[in-house]
Enzyme design. Sequence first.
Site, PDB file in Angstrom:
ATOM      1  N   TYR A 144     -38.801 -37.512 -52.187  1.00 37.84           N
ATOM      2  CA  TYR A 144     -40.005 -36.242 -51.881  1.00 37.84           C
ATOM      3  C   TYR A 144     -39.141 -35.087 -50.586  1.00 37.84           C
ATOM      4  O   TYR A 144     -39.249 -34.016 -52.240  1.00 37.84           O
ATOM      5  CB  TYR A 144     -40.993 -36.838 -50.479  1.00 37.84           C
ATOM      6  CG  TYR A 144     -42.336 -35.688 -50.812  1.00 37.84           C
ATOM      7  CD1 TYR A 144     -43.347 -35.774 -52.056  1.00 37.84           C
ATOM      8  CD2 TYR A 144     -42.898 -35.036 -49.830  1.00 37.84           C
ATOM      9  CE1 TYR A 144     -43.884 -34.290 -51.638  1.00 37.84           C
ATOM     10  CE2 TYR A 144     -43.642 -33.952 -49.433  1.00 37.84           C
ATOM     11  CZ  TYR A 144     -44.648 -33.869 -50.110  1.00 37.84           C
ATOM     12  OH  TYR A 144     -45.844 -33.262 -50.295  1.00 37.84           O
ATOM     13  N   PHE A 190     -57.872 -43.438 -42.169  1.00 37.49           N
ATOM     14  CA  PHE A 190     -58.763 -43.701 -40.498  1.00 37.49           C
ATOM     15  C   PHE A 190     -59.858 -44.188 -41.211  1.00 37.49           C
ATOM     16  O   PHE A 190     -60.973 -45.016 -39.935  1.00 37.49           O
ATOM     17  CB  PHE A 190     -58.494 -42.234 -39.348  1.00 37.49           C
ATOM     18  CG  PHE A 190     -56.803 -43.464 -38.654  1.00 37.49           C
ATOM     19  CD1 PHE A 190     -56.065 -43.662 -39.005  1.00 37.49           C
ATOM     20  CD2 PHE A 190     -56.574 -42.275 -37.254  1.00 37.49           C
ATOM     21  CE1 PHE A 190     -54.987 -44.393 -38.253  1.00 37.49           C
ATOM     22  CE2 PHE A 190     -54.703 -42.534 -36.756  1.00 37.49           C
ATOM     23  CZ  PHE A 190     -55.000 -43.438 -37.511  1.00 37.49           C
ATOM     24  N   GLN A 208     -46.891 -39.873 -31.889  1.00 35.47           N
ATOM     25  CA  GLN A 208     -45.914 -38.678 -32.843  1.00 35.47           C
ATOM     26  C   GLN A 208     -46.675 -37.998 -33.226  1.00 35.47           C
ATOM     27  O   GLN A 208     -48.505 -38.480 -33.567  1.00 35.47           O
ATOM     28  CB  GLN A 208     -45.024 -39.395 -34.627  1.00 35.47           C
ATOM     29  CG  GLN A 208     -46.071 -40.148 -35.566  1.00 35.47           C
ATOM     30  CD  GLN A 208     -46.588 -42.066 -35.325  1.00 35.47           C
ATOM     31  OE1 GLN A 208     -46.773 -42.351 -34.301  1.00 35.47           O
ATOM     32  NE2 GLN A 208     -46.735 -42.720 -36.116  1.00 35.47           N
ATOM     33  N   PRO A 271     -41.388 -38.240 -39.384  1.00 37.02           N
ATOM     34  CA  PRO A 271     -41.383 -37.253 -38.529  1.00 37.02           C
ATOM     35  C   PRO A 271     -41.606 -37.295 -37.360  1.00 37.02           C
ATOM     36  O   PRO A 271     -42.810 -38.119 -36.782  1.00 37.02           O
ATOM     37  CB  PRO A 271     -41.671 -35.867 -39.108  1.00 37.02           C
ATOM     38  CG  PRO A 271     -41.630 -36.553 -40.404  1.00 37.02           C
ATOM     39  CD  PRO A 271     -41.937 -38.525 -40.688  1.00 37.02           C
ATOM     40  N   ARG A 274     -44.204 -32.954 -35.771  1.00 32.33           N
ATOM     41  CA  ARG A 274     -44.737 -31.778 -36.693  1.00 32.33           C
ATOM     42  C   ARG A 274     -46.107 -30.595 -36.432  1.00 32.33           C
ATOM     43  O   ARG A 274     -46.745 -30.685 -35.964  1.00 32.33           O
ATOM     44  CB  ARG A 274     -44.813 -31.995 -38.049  1.00 32.33           C
ATOM     45  CG  ARG A 274     -44.923 -30.853 -39.053  1.00 32.33           C
ATOM     46  CD  ARG A 274     -44.846 -31.689 -40.289  1.00 32.33           C
ATOM     47  NE  ARG A 274     -44.177 -32.906 -41.004  1.00 32.33           N
ATOM     48  CZ  ARG A 274     -44.452 -33.674 -42.157  1.00 32.33           C
ATOM     49  NH1 ARG A 274     -45.971 -34.277 -41.963  1.00 32.33           N
ATOM     50  NH2 ARG A 274     -43.764 -34.683 -42.390  1.00 32.33           N
TER      51      ARG A 274
END
Length: 316
Positions: A144, A190, A208, A271, A274
Amino acid sequence: MRIHLVTGGAGFLGSHLIDRLMDAGEEVICLDNYFTGRKCNIDRWIGHPRFELIRHDVTEPIKIEVDRIWHLACPASPIHYQFNPVKTAKTSFIGTYNMLGLARRVGARLLLASTSEVYGDPEIHPQPESYRGSVNPIGIRSCYDEGKRIAETLCFDYQRMNAVEVRVARIFNTYGPRMLIDDGRVVSNFIVQALRGEPLTIYGDGSQSRSFCYVSDLVDGLMRLMGGEHTGPMNLGNPDEFTIRELADQVRQRINPALPLIEKPLPSDDPRQRQPDIGFAKGALGWEPTVSLEQGLGPTIDSFRNLLALPGDAAA
Ligand code: NAD
Ligand code: UDP
């Protein structure tokens, strides 16, 4: 009136974009292979004289007269783009190549739906467009991330070589109604888990971060970018940043605060942080998000409640 081709138009973002274009009185062609898109997302327009639907895979060339190409076709959720990673890379590379070839032939302007994933696991925070990224070229997200990076490269080379008018949007995490129940992205996971009374799955320790943009704001940014004079790449996203644990708490508070959280392994190359620097979009387009996470979660939760056919106050 212009003719707009929306690739990936039956998907989450594409279908909201089509609503906006149709409401503006434009002529719209929706092209999709239905990998993660659904006809029900655009069924209100089927039969409308300004709307056409084409089942097509962007990895195959197509010839069609259009003025604007909104190139969104590509699975966006990690579970979907990792299902067949070679196909994902083909969709980004060959699909974008085909759409740029079409844009060149018919003189259309093309907007690419690129992504914050081009920054990989960023060492700079927040991420400006000038940051070149930290992407693992051989990991499970690479199909991706690298796919979108080569798609951006193709856009700029078509612009330099063939004077194709391109617009490149780097979209940060966007959410809202019409995400799939089994989409796998964190907001939908969620909400669906909470509505079903299940524990919320936190990958890793939940420290994160992501910055979540409501879909109407994002579509507004895309429309301005396509209509304006700036090529980009341009970050489009909401700079309000949350840890994944904070997001879980917000969802629980609204649906059922008693629900437990369970930790699951953090996927590789996930990651750490962000957050978009949206200075460019603000200055060039006069654009910034207007819907907070708190405001956007309401209609998103309602839409999933309808999909799951739960009574409105089931878990309140
Ligand atoms: P989505 O999965 O809901 O939509 C993608 C659409 O593309 C689907 O309708 C799917 O069937 C279609 N598609 C996939 N491969 C195709 C192919 N080979 N040929 C034709 N159609 C194909 O995802 P989305 O969230 O709506 O994302 C749309 C675009 O925006 C994607 O390009 C994605 O990379 C980009 N983007 C989205 C986000 C986000 O947070 N939603 C963030 C960054 C970038
Ligand atoms: N995530 C999570 N639980 C889930 C789904 C995702 O904790 O049920 C985490 C995931 O590991 C990542 C973040 O939420 O750190 C955002 O994931 P998503 O797939 O929505 O988007 P992306 O990682 O592509 O930004």
